[in-house]
Design a protein around this motif. Structure first.
Motif, mmCIF file in Angstrom:
data_model
loop_
_atom_site.group_PDB
_atom_site.id
_atom_site.type_symbol
_atom_site.label_atom_id
_atom_site.label_comp_id
_atom_site.label_asym_id
_atom_site.label_seq_id
_atom_site.Cartn_x
_atom_site.Cartn_y
_atom_site.Cartn_z
ATOM 1 N N CYS A 1 0.656 -1.356 0.089
ATOM 2 C CA CYS A 1 0.522 -0.085 -0.399
ATOM 3 C C CYS A 1 0.535 0.914 -0.186
ATOM 4 C CB CYS A 1 -1.127 0.177 1.235
ATOM 5 S SG CYS A 1 -0.095 0.529 2.930
ATOM 6 N N MET A 2 2.212 1.323 0.607
ATOM 7 C CA MET A 2 2.989 2.601 0.291
ATOM 8 C C MET A 2 2.773 3.310 1.450
ATOM 9 S SD MET A 2 5.008 0.920 -2.221
ATOM 10 C CE MET A 2 4.749 -0.095 -2.960
ATOM 11 N N ALA A 3 2.176 3.255 1.986
ATOM 12 C CA ALA A 3 1.868 3.515 3.415
ATOM 13 C C ALA A 3 3.223 4.010 4.393
ATOM 14 C CB ALA A 3 0.587 3.238 4.116
ATOM 15 N N CYS A 4 3.974 2.825 3.985
ATOM 16 C CA CYS A 4 4.970 2.728 5.228
ATOM 17 C C CYS A 4 5.800 4.336 4.200
ATOM 18 C CB CYS A 4 5.646 1.650 5.197
ATOM 19 S SG CYS A 4 6.365 1.017 3.340
ATOM 20 N N VAL A 5 6.477 4.164 3.566
ATOM 21 C CA VAL A 5 7.126 5.463 1.839
ATOM 22 C C VAL A 5 6.492 6.188 2.552
ATOM 23 C CG1 VAL A 5 7.464 5.495 0.181
ATOM 24 C CG2 VAL A 5 7.250 2.670 0.448
ATOM 25 N N LYS A 6 5.388 6.797 2.611
ATOM 26 C CA LYS A 6 5.633 8.645 2.803
ATOM 27 C C LYS A 6 5.773 8.698 4.096
ATOM 28 C CE LYS A 6 1.044 8.086 -0.197
ATOM 29 N NZ LYS A 6 -0.508 8.027 -0.469
ATOM 30 N N ALA A 7 5.540 7.663 5.282
ATOM 31 C CA ALA A 7 5.837 7.951 6.894
ATOM 32 C C ALA A 7 7.293 8.186 7.230
ATOM 33 C CB ALA A 7 5.460 7.102 7.796
ATOM 34 N N CYS A 8 8.151 7.504 6.234
ATOM 35 C CA CYS A 8 9.781 7.037 6.175
ATOM 36 C C CYS A 8 10.857 8.776 6.063
ATOM 37 C CB CYS A 8 10.487 6.045 5.785
ATOM 38 S SG CYS A 8 12.042 6.088 5.869
ATOM 39 N N PRO A 9 11.158 8.935 7.906
ATOM 40 C CA PRO A 9 11.855 10.902 7.027
ATOM 41 C C PRO A 9 13.326 10.198 6.640
ATOM 42 C CG PRO A 9 11.820 9.863 9.699
ATOM 43 C CD PRO A 9 11.087 9.445 8.807
ATOM 44 N N TYR A 10 13.938 9.229 6.948
ATOM 45 C CA TYR A 10 14.884 8.628 6.637
ATOM 46 C C TYR A 10 15.432 8.630 5.289
ATOM 47 C CZ TYR A 10 15.986 9.630 11.553
ATOM 48 O OH TYR A 10 15.836 10.144 13.059
ATOM 49 N N ASP A 11 14.295 8.339 4.378
ATOM 50 C CA ASP A 11 14.791 8.018 2.582
ATOM 51 C C ASP A 11 14.936 6.576 3.051
ATOM 52 O OD1 ASP A 11 13.944 8.505 0.001
ATOM 53 O OD2 ASP A 11 15.643 9.284 -0.178
ATOM 54 N N ALA A 12 14.310 5.424 3.355
ATOM 55 C CA ALA A 12 15.073 3.902 3.588
ATOM 56 C C ALA A 12 14.088 3.104 2.726
ATOM 57 C CB ALA A 12 15.032 3.594 5.447
ATOM 58 N N LEU A 13 12.738 4.094 2.440
ATOM 59 C CA LEU A 13 12.013 2.571 2.375
ATOM 60 C C LEU A 13 10.958 3.899 1.030
ATOM 61 C CD1 LEU A 13 9.883 1.851 5.267
ATOM 62 C CD2 LEU A 13 10.769 0.287 3.289
ATOM 63 N N ASN A 14 10.916 2.907 0.005
ATOM 64 C CA ASN A 14 10.507 3.661 -1.463
ATOM 65 C C ASN A 14 9.523 2.668 -2.144
ATOM 66 O OD1 ASN A 14 12.489 1.706 -3.022
ATOM 67 N ND2 ASN A 14 13.556 3.936 -3.768
ATOM 68 N N LYS A 15 9.111 2.131 -3.243
ATOM 69 C CA LYS A 15 8.278 1.591 -3.705
ATOM 70 C C LYS A 15 8.657 0.372 -4.090
ATOM 71 C CE LYS A 15 5.546 0.845 -8.280
ATOM 72 N NZ LYS A 15 4.925 1.679 -8.737
ATOM 73 N N GLU A 16 10.238 0.608 -5.168
ATOM 74 C CA GLU A 16 10.946 -0.799 -4.888
ATOM 75 C C GLU A 16 11.483 -2.006 -4.457
ATOM 76 O OE1 GLU A 16 11.621 2.482 -6.112
ATOM 77 O OE2 GLU A 16 11.122 2.285 -7.526
ATOM 78 N N ASP A 17 12.064 -0.799 -2.576
ATOM 79 C CA ASP A 17 12.375 -1.280 -1.623
ATOM 80 C C ASP A 17 11.405 -2.743 -0.854
ATOM 81 O OD1 ASP A 17 14.623 -0.423 -0.791
ATOM 82 O OD2 ASP A 17 13.476 0.998 -0.068
ATOM 83 N N VAL A 18 10.163 -1.841 -1.133
ATOM 84 C CA VAL A 18 8.725 -2.705 -0.516
ATOM 85 C C VAL A 18 8.311 -3.619 -1.479
ATOM 86 C CG1 VAL A 18 5.926 -2.533 0.192
ATOM 87 C CG2 VAL A 18 7.819 -0.448 0.680
ATOM 88 N N GLU A 19 8.858 -3.459 -2.847
ATOM 89 C CA GLU A 19 7.922 -5.078 -3.400
ATOM 90 C C GLU A 19 8.842 -6.147 -3.409
ATOM 91 O OE1 GLU A 19 8.041 -3.158 -7.237
ATOM 92 O OE2 GLU A 19 5.869 -2.346 -7.167
ATOM 93 N N ARG A 20 10.565 -5.497 -3.512
ATOM 94 C CA ARG A 20 11.704 -6.830 -2.907
ATOM 95 C C ARG A 20 11.029 -6.770 -1.314
ATOM 96 N NH1 ARG A 20 17.116 -4.850 -1.681
ATOM 97 N NH2 ARG A 20 17.323 -2.078 -1.236
ATOM 98 N N GLY A 21 10.385 -6.069 -0.663
ATOM 99 C CA GLY A 21 10.807 -7.568 0.738
ATOM 100 C C GLY A 21 11.830 -6.747 1.689
ATOM 101 N N LYS A 22 12.707 -6.064 1.308
ATOM 102 C CA LYS A 22 13.735 -5.479 2.373
ATOM 103 C C LYS A 22 13.127 -3.677 2.823
ATOM 104 C CE LYS A 22 18.120 -6.646 2.116
ATOM 105 N NZ LYS A 22 19.623 -6.802 1.370
ATOM 106 N N ILE A 23 14.354 -3.052 3.885
ATOM 107 C CA ILE A 23 14.332 -2.023 4.172
ATOM 108 C C ILE A 23 15.371 -1.803 3.790
ATOM 109 C CG2 ILE A 23 13.851 -0.236 6.008
ATOM 110 C CD1 ILE A 23 12.496 -1.874 7.932
ATOM 111 N N GLY A 24 15.712 -0.691 3.328
ATOM 112 C CA GLY A 24 16.717 0.422 3.152
ATOM 113 C C GLY A 24 17.854 0.544 4.324
ATOM 114 N N TYR A 25 19.112 0.685 3.605
ATOM 115 C CA TYR A 25 20.623 0.658 4.840
ATOM 116 C C TYR A 25 19.974 1.769 5.291
ATOM 117 C CZ TYR A 25 22.446 2.605 1.054
ATOM 118 O OH TYR A 25 23.194 3.492 0.114
ATOM 119 N N THR A 26 19.434 3.017 5.502
ATOM 120 C CA THR A 26 19.565 4.617 5.926
ATOM 121 C C THR A 26 18.886 4.077 7.361
ATOM 122 O OG1 THR A 26 18.017 4.838 3.927
ATOM 123 C CG2 THR A 26 20.497 5.983 4.447
ATOM 124 N N CYS A 27 17.573 3.167 7.047
ATOM 125 C CA CYS A 27 16.551 3.300 8.512
ATOM 126 C C CYS A 27 17.246 2.693 9.420
ATOM 127 C CB CYS A 27 16.079 1.458 8.243
ATOM 128 S SG CYS A 27 15.100 0.928 9.809
#
Length: 320
Positions: A246-272
């Motif tokens: 649903c990408m709700a988490c992407v909008k909530a992440c202030p650290y640029d650790a989640l975007n559409k590609e991250d969510v679709e591959r099921g892995k959080i970015g390393y800046t989390c």
């Protein structure tokens, strides 16, 4: 929840009691200002930490209270620094002044070949709470969070990797060159101040416009270290199979650790930074904290207790 709050209060009380009772010179500001003031400060710390833990355990309240507490810490830190320099030296920690710019934690020991207290403290927080340094313990990052408040633009910051690695290697190389050529301390300090000013400009020009913490995730060399060294901690935050993209988490992440590609591959970015803002936005329970041997719920509570204890102790001793 009640047990977590009680544990937080007791841990804060125990740690601050050691700080109050053991050193020959008073480390708590209250003790420097009036008799038994240190013990009063210990009590204040316990009450503050208990309240913050209670609020942080509520996922809906967590983003708001995390940012409030973090901003309070930075205001107290720099407020005591300025009062100590301009009015009363009792507001400063004893010993050499530390330029209050995160990059100096990396560059300072390289340039001076001494002063390992801050790096040791930094590594200790990584072991205890992972990347919480970049979401609640850093005295500089709260201002980036304040700058980034508001609506986020879609997509990842395009210069992310180039900026973060360039800034990191620039700081390290500059510190080595200043050391090799025997540059005096005043000139080295000027370089540090210049880097801090550039960081503030990044907050104003990028974080404010994009609604993401570009300084912390793409510029600060300590943030770069955190993104890799956080693996020293047993804590993790992961996406689960409950994710429906649903990408709700992407909008909530202030650290640029989640975007559409991250969510679709099921892995959080390393800046989390495990801040938990994304958990408050997810309505499907698709994000979880993990700690070996504990359930996701208990892992989340443990992380909050540890982080709030560290934050409160830092707040109570928030001086240079």
């Amino acid at each position: 929840m009640r047990k977590s709050v009680i544990a937080t209060c007791l841990l804060i009380g125990g740690l601050l009691s050691v700080v109050q009772a053991v050193p020959d010179k008073p480390l708590l500001l209250g003790e420097r200002l009036f008799p038994c003031g240190g013990w009063a400060q210990v009590l204040i710390g316990m009450l503050y930490g208990g309240l913050l833990c209670h609020k942080m355990l509520d996922r809906k309240e967590r983003p708001k209270w995390r940012k409030r507490a973090w901003l309070l810490f930075s205001i107290v830190f720099f407020g005591q620094f300025l009062v100590g320099l301009l009015a009363d030296p009792r507001f400063l920690m004893t010993g050499k002044l530390h330029l209050p710019i995160p990059a100096i934690m990396l560059a300072g020991p390289i340039y001076r070949f001494e002063g390992l207290f801050m790096p040791i403290l930094f590594i200790s927080t990584l072991l205890l709470s992972g990347p919480a340094w970049c979401s609640q313990l850093c005295y500089f990052g709260a201002f980036d969070a304040w700058s980034a408040r508001g609506k986020m633009e879609k997509g990842r910051f395009p210069y992310h990797k180039r900026m973060r690695y360039s800034a990191f290697f620039l700081v390290v190389a500059t510190a080595i060159l200043l050391r090799v050529f025997g540059v005096d301390g005043q000139t080295a300090t000027a370089f540090g101040i210049a880097f801090g000013v550039i960081g503030i400009l990044v907050m104003i020009l990028f974080s404010k416009r994009l609604g993401k913490m570009i300084h912390c995730s793409s510029f600060c060399p300590i943030g770069t270290l955190v993104s890799f060294l956080k693996r020293l901690s047993p804590f993790r935050v992961r996406l689960t199979n409950n994710c429906c993209h649903c990408m709700a988490c992407v909008k909530a992440c202030p650290y640029d650790a989640l975007n559409k590609e991250d969510v679709e591959r099921g892995k959080i970015g390393y800046t989390c930074t495990y801040c938990g803002d994304c958990l408050s936005a997810c309505k499907h329970g698709a994000l979880e904290y993990h700690f070996p041997g504990l359930s996701p719920v208990r892992s989340e509570r443990l992380w909050i207790v540890v982080t709030v204890v560290l934050h409160t102790c830092f707040l109570m001793i928030a001086r240079i």
